[in-house]
Motif scaffolding. Structure first.
Motif, PDB file in Angstrom:
ATOM      1  N   THR A 143       5.199  -2.176   6.987  1.00  9.81           N
ATOM      2  CA  THR A 143       4.191  -3.049   7.595  1.00  9.81           C
ATOM      3  C   THR A 143       4.309  -4.429   6.951  1.00  9.81           C
ATOM      4  O   THR A 143       4.926  -4.588   5.901  1.00  9.81           O
ATOM      5  N   LEU A 174      -1.477  -4.897   8.678  1.00  5.17           N
ATOM      6  CA  LEU A 174      -1.111  -3.478   8.559  1.00  5.17           C
ATOM      7  C   LEU A 174      -0.243  -2.998   9.714  1.00  5.17           C
ATOM      8  O   LEU A 174       0.055  -1.812   9.820  1.00  5.17           O
ATOM      9  N   TYR A 189       1.823   3.133   5.740  1.00  4.80           N
ATOM     10  CA  TYR A 189       1.951   1.694   5.511  1.00  4.80           C
ATOM     11  C   TYR A 189       3.398   1.216   5.371  1.00  4.80           C
ATOM     12  O   TYR A 189       3.619   0.018   5.226  1.00  4.80           O
ATOM     13  N   ASN A 205       0.848  -1.188   0.000  1.00  2.00           N
ATOM     14  CA  ASN A 205       0.000   0.000   0.000  1.00  2.00           C
ATOM     15  C   ASN A 205       0.883   1.235   0.000  1.00  2.00           C
ATOM     16  O   ASN A 205       1.883   1.276   0.722  1.00  2.00           O
TER      17      ASN A 205
END
Length: 186
Positions: free
Chosen positions: A17, A147, A14, A9
């Motif tokens: 992650t 996430l 992000y 992402n």
């Protein structure tokens, strides 16, 4: 020519992650091979370079995970690359952290980015390098887990997995998928 796609992402929120393992592997591969990923085309950040005599297109879709297929389809159509030369790197909760699984083809499993790519390309017949991130601990929501950032205790294993993924890409491009699978699976 190979299109190497790392899933993740976009955005600071992000970075680093678990769900961005594909982005992290692409970034490390680019750094090690002197490829700049700095063009915004096909709904993706793209870099072009060579590994030996083979041209590689590095792709980081900027569509967010669930729409990754839009970007992959656009890039593959533009460069006219067959699906067997599109390699996708992504996180996998079904593998222990840092472990790899390389496959010639297969289903998306529960991974929404892969579901999008399979839907847009209209095939499951493309290589993939799954990077293990382990399952969430008891009581964790799956979305919150993927996430989240890797814990300090797991950081070393995760970095080793990213390193193996980078070596796998290089092996696929220079020696072929079968050799890479024999060398790095598991």
């Amino acid at each position: 020519m190979y299109i190497i796609v790392g899933l993740g992402n976009p955005g600071k929120k992000y970075e680093n992650t678990r769900h961005n393992a594909g982005f992290d592997a692409i970034d490390k591969f680019a750094d090690e091979n002197g490829i700049k990923i700095d063009k915004l085309k096909h709904k993706a950040l793209i870099g072009e370079g060579r590994i030996g005599s083979e041209k590689v297109i590095l792709v980081k879709p900027q569509t967010y995970m669930n729409l990754s297929g839009e970007s992959v389809l656009s890039v593959s159509q533009f460069y006219k690359v067959e699906s067997e030369n599109i390699v996708v790197l992504y996180d996998d909760i079904d593998l222990d952290i840092g472990k790899l699984r390389i496959r010639k083809k297969g289903s998306a499993g529960s991974h929404n980015g892969m579901k999008s790519i399979i839907k847009c390309l209209g095939t499951e017949d493309f290589p993939r390098v799954r990077i293990g991130i382990s399952r969430p601990p008891e009581g964790w929501d799956l979305a919150d887990y993927v996430l989240s950032k890797v814990s300090k205790e797991q950081e070393k294993d995760m970095l080793e997995g990213i390193d193996k993924a980078v070596k796998t890409i290089k092996e696929i491009v220079s020696s072929g998928l079968d050799l890479a699978m024999n060398k790095y699976n598991g």
